[in-house]
Design an enzyme around this catalytic site. Structure first.
Site, PDB file in Angstrom:
ATOM      1  N   TYR A 164      50.997 -50.317 -63.222  1.00  0.00           N
ATOM      2  CA  TYR A 164      51.772 -51.467 -62.714  1.00  0.00           C
ATOM      3  C   TYR A 164      53.115 -51.592 -63.457  1.00  0.00           C
ATOM      4  O   TYR A 164      54.155 -51.861 -62.843  1.00  0.00           O
ATOM      5  CB  TYR A 164      50.896 -52.705 -62.900  1.00  0.00           C
ATOM      6  CG  TYR A 164      51.410 -54.003 -62.348  1.00  0.00           C
ATOM      7  CD1 TYR A 164      51.516 -54.222 -60.979  1.00  0.00           C
ATOM      8  CD2 TYR A 164      51.742 -55.053 -63.206  1.00  0.00           C
ATOM      9  CE1 TYR A 164      51.949 -55.449 -60.482  1.00  0.00           C
ATOM     10  CE2 TYR A 164      52.164 -56.282 -62.718  1.00  0.00           C
ATOM     11  CZ  TYR A 164      52.275 -56.480 -61.362  1.00  0.00           C
ATOM     12  OH  TYR A 164      52.694 -57.694 -60.883  1.00  0.00           O
ATOM     13  N   LYS A 168      56.685 -51.511 -61.656  1.00  0.00           N
ATOM     14  CA  LYS A 168      57.576 -52.670 -61.704  1.00  0.00           C
ATOM     15  C   LYS A 168      58.895 -52.321 -62.381  1.00  0.00           C
ATOM     16  O   LYS A 168      59.941 -52.856 -62.022  1.00  0.00           O
ATOM     17  CB  LYS A 168      56.873 -53.833 -62.397  1.00  0.00           C
ATOM     18  CG  LYS A 168      55.744 -54.458 -61.550  1.00  0.00           C
ATOM     19  CD  LYS A 168      56.210 -54.805 -60.147  1.00  0.00           C
ATOM     20  CE  LYS A 168      55.340 -55.833 -59.439  1.00  0.00           C
ATOM     21  NZ  LYS A 168      55.774 -56.040 -58.039  1.00  0.00           N
TER      22      LYS A 168
HETATM   23  P1  NAI Z   1      49.003 -62.291 -53.887  1.00  0.00           P
HETATM   24  O1  NAI Z   1      47.835 -61.373 -54.007  1.00  0.00           O
HETATM   25  O2  NAI Z   1      48.745 -63.747 -53.750  1.00  0.00           O
HETATM   26  O3  NAI Z   1      49.912 -61.843 -52.678  1.00  0.00           O
HETATM   27  C1  NAI Z   1      50.272 -60.503 -52.479  1.00  0.00           C
HETATM   28  C2  NAI Z   1      50.190 -60.195 -51.001  1.00  0.00           C
HETATM   29  O4  NAI Z   1      50.611 -58.843 -50.784  1.00  0.00           O
HETATM   30  C3  NAI Z   1      48.775 -60.306 -50.438  1.00  0.00           C
HETATM   31  O5  NAI Z   1      48.737 -61.221 -49.359  1.00  0.00           O
HETATM   32  C4  NAI Z   1      48.427 -58.896 -49.990  1.00  0.00           C
HETATM   33  O6  NAI Z   1      47.625 -58.840 -48.838  1.00  0.00           O
HETATM   34  C5  NAI Z   1      49.803 -58.319 -49.737  1.00  0.00           C
HETATM   35  N1  NAI Z   1      49.818 -56.860 -49.803  1.00  0.00           N
HETATM   36  C6  NAI Z   1      49.194 -56.088 -50.709  1.00  0.00           C
HETATM   37  N2  NAI Z   1      49.398 -54.795 -50.425  1.00  0.00           N
HETATM   38  C7  NAI Z   1      50.171 -54.748 -49.310  1.00  0.00           C
HETATM   39  C8  NAI Z   1      50.726 -53.700 -48.545  1.00  0.00           C
HETATM   40  N3  NAI Z   1      50.503 -52.417 -48.847  1.00  0.00           N
HETATM   41  N4  NAI Z   1      51.501 -54.015 -47.491  1.00  0.00           N
HETATM   42  C9  NAI Z   1      51.724 -55.307 -47.145  1.00  0.00           C
HETATM   43  N5  NAI Z   1      51.186 -56.347 -47.829  1.00  0.00           N
HETATM   44  C10 NAI Z   1      50.427 -56.069 -48.897  1.00  0.00           C
HETATM   45  O7  NAI Z   1      49.927 -62.001 -55.157  1.00  0.00           O
HETATM   46  P2  NAI Z   1      51.235 -62.739 -55.758  1.00  0.00           P
HETATM   47  O8  NAI Z   1      50.894 -63.187 -57.118  1.00  0.00           O
HETATM   48  O9  NAI Z   1      51.791 -63.697 -54.792  1.00  0.00           O
HETATM   49  O10 NAI Z   1      52.198 -61.479 -55.945  1.00  0.00           O
HETATM   50  C11 NAI Z   1      53.390 -61.284 -55.223  1.00  0.00           C
HETATM   51  C12 NAI Z   1      54.263 -60.292 -55.977  1.00  0.00           C
HETATM   52  O11 NAI Z   1      54.640 -60.855 -57.237  1.00  0.00           O
HETATM   53  C13 NAI Z   1      53.567 -58.978 -56.318  1.00  0.00           C
HETATM   54  O12 NAI Z   1      54.479 -57.920 -56.148  1.00  0.00           O
HETATM   55  C14 NAI Z   1      53.195 -59.128 -57.769  1.00  0.00           C
HETATM   56  O13 NAI Z   1      53.088 -57.876 -58.405  1.00  0.00           O
HETATM   57  C15 NAI Z   1      54.374 -59.940 -58.261  1.00  0.00           C
HETATM   58  N6  NAI Z   1      54.109 -60.670 -59.488  1.00  0.00           N
HETATM   59  C16 NAI Z   1      53.301 -61.773 -59.493  1.00  0.00           C
HETATM   60  C17 NAI Z   1      53.089 -62.470 -60.670  1.00  0.00           C
HETATM   61  C18 NAI Z   1      52.310 -63.715 -60.703  1.00  0.00           C
HETATM   62  O14 NAI Z   1      52.261 -64.349 -61.789  1.00  0.00           O
HETATM   63  N7  NAI Z   1      51.689 -64.128 -59.610  1.00  0.00           N
HETATM   64  C19 NAI Z   1      53.646 -61.995 -61.942  1.00  0.00           C
HETATM   65  C20 NAI Z   1      54.519 -60.878 -61.829  1.00  0.00           C
HETATM   66  C21 NAI Z   1      54.713 -60.238 -60.643  1.00  0.00           C
END
Ligand code: NAI
Length: 306
Positions: A164, A168
Site C-alpha cells: 500500500y 500510495k
Molecule cells: P472505503 O472502503 O470506504 O471505500 C473505498 C471504495 O472503493 C469502496 O466502495 C470499494 O468498493 C471501492 N473500490 C475498491 N476497489 C475498487 C475498484 N477496483 N474499482 C472501483 N471501486 C473500487 O474506503 P475509504 O476509507 O473511503 O478510502 C478511500 C480512499 O482513501 C482509498 O484510496 C484509501 O486508500 C484512501 N485513504 C483512506 C484513509 C482513511 O483514513 N479512510 C487514509 C488514507 C488513505
C-alpha cells in the site's frame, strides 16, 4: 459565510464512490450542480467480489437531492469504460477524483506477490487508466481537475503496508509529473492524504476514532481542489478531522566534497553535516534540486560551467 462554490455544468468522475470518502465527495459535487459518475466495483475491503448496490445507493441519494448522477460498476482497472460512461451520459469529463482503494495488509516477510500486485492494480494502475482515458478530453477543452488520494502510509511508511505504501507513493509521483504536463492546459493535479473513519480504515482504527473522523471533514478540500477557482497544482495535502495542511520536500544544506577524492570514510565523517536540518532548502522541481548542486562553488561543474 463565503459564497457557495458550485459545479454547475461540470462532469465529475469519483472512483470508489459507493462508500466512505468517495461517497462523501460524490454527494457534495452532486448537491452543488455537477453531473457525477458514481463509480464503484462494490467489492470487499480486500478486493474480492463485486456488486452494483454501493454505486446505486449513492446515485439514488444524489438524485433524491435533485442532482444528476449515473452509476458505473467497472473496476478502475477498466478506466476507459468509466470515462466512456461520463462521455456517453454527459458528453464530457472535467473532474476526476481517484479515490477507489483496497487494503491487503501483511508484514513484508509474509506478503505474497498477489497482495503486492492487487494493491498496485487498484491504486496505481487504476488511477493511471482512469486519468489517462480522461486526459485527452480535459487537455483538448483546456480544463481539468484531478485529485489523487494517497495516504500517510505512502508518505511515512507503515508496518504491514509495504504494498500500500508503494502504491500510495506511486500516486504522488504520478501526480507530480501530471501537474507539470497538465498545467499549461489548465489541467491541474493535486493529491490528498486523508484520514477518515470508513470501512477501510475501520480495519486499522479503533471504532470510536473511526466514528469521530467523518469523511465529510475531508471532502471540502477535495472539492475545492476540483473547483475552477482553485489554481493549486502539484500540491500534497494532509487532511482529516477538520485539519488541513500542505507538505513539501525539505533538504539539508548538506556537504559538497567537490573535486576532492572521497570514499565511504569521508561520507561517514561528514554524516552529521549531511543530515543537519539547521539550514534547509525546499526544492520544488528537478531544476531547483539539481542546479544548486551543480553550480555550487565546490562542484567540479561549478562557477557557471553548466
Ligand atoms: P472505503 O472502503 O470506504 O471505500 C473505498 C471504495 O472503493 C469502496 O466502495 C470499494 O468498493 C471501492 N473500490 C475498491 N476497489 C475498487 C475498484 N477496483 N474499482 C472501483 N471501486 C473500487 O474506503 P475509504 O476509507 O473511503 O478510502 C478511500 C480512499 O482513501 C482509498 O484510496 C484509501 O486508500 C484512501 N485513504 C483512506 C484513509 C482513511 O483514513 N479512510 C487514509 C488514507 C488513505
Amino acid at each position: 459565510m463565503a459564497d457557495e462554490l458550485r459545479y454547475d455544468g461540470r462532469v465529475a468522475i469519483v472512483t470508489g464512490a459507493g462508500n466512505g470518502l468517495g461517497r462523501a465527495h460524490a454527494l457534495l459535487l452532486g448537491a452543488r450542480g455537477a453531473r457525477v459518475v458514481v463509480n464503484d466495483l462494490g467489492g470487499d475491503v480486500h478486493g474480492g467480489g463485486q456488486s452494483s448496490a454501493a454505486a446505486d445507493q449513492v446515485v439514488a441519494e444524489i438524485q433524491a437531492m435533485g442532482g444528476t448522477a449515473v452509476a458505473s460498476y467497472d473496476s478502475v482497472e477498466a478506466g476507459d469504460k468509466i470515462v466512456q460512461a461520463a462521455l456517453d451520459h454527459f458528453g464530457s469529463v472535467d473532474i476526476v477524483i481517484n479515490n477507489a482503494g483496497i487494503l491487503r495488509d501483511s508484514s513484508f516477510a509474509k506478503m505474497t506477490e498477489h497482495d503486492w500486485d492487487l494493491i498496485y492494480r487498484v491504486h496505481v494502475l487504476g488511477a493511471f487508466r482512469v486519468t489517462h482515458a480522461a486526459w485527452p478530453h480535459m487537455r483538448s477543452k483546456g480544463y481539468g481537475r484531478v485529485v489523487m488520494t494517497t495516504s500517510a502510509a505512502g508518505i511515512y511508511g507503515n508496518f504491514g503496508q509495504a504494498n500500500y505504501s508503494m502504491a500510495k507513493m506511486g500516486m504522488i509521483g504520478l501526480a507530480s509529473t501530471l501537474a507539470i504536463e497538465g498545467g499549461a492546459k489548465n489541467v491541474l493535479v493535486n493529491t490528498i492524504a486523508p484520514i477518515a473513519g470508513s470501512r477501510l480504515s475501520g480495519t486499522v482504527m479503533p471504532p470510536q476514532m473511526a466514528e469521530a473522523l467523518r469523511p465529510d471533514y475531508v471532502t471540502p478540500l477535495a472539492a475545492y481542489l476540483c473547483h475552477e477557482s482553485c489554481q493549486e497544482n502539484g500540491g500534497l495535502f494532509e487532511v482529516g478531522a477538520g485539519f488541513h495542511a500542505k507538505l513539501r520536500w525539505e533538504r539539508t544544506a548538506g556537504h559538497h566534497f567537490g573535486s576532492q577524492p572521497f570514499g565511504p570514510e569521508e561520507v561517514a565523517e561528514k554524516w552529521l553535516e549531511i543530515g543537519d536540518f539547521s539550514q534547509v532548502s525546499h526544492p520544488k522541481s528537478i531544476a531547483e534540486s539539481v542546479m544548486p548542486i551543480l553550480q555550487s562553488a565546490d562542484s567540479p561543474f561549478g562557477h557557471g560551467k553548466v
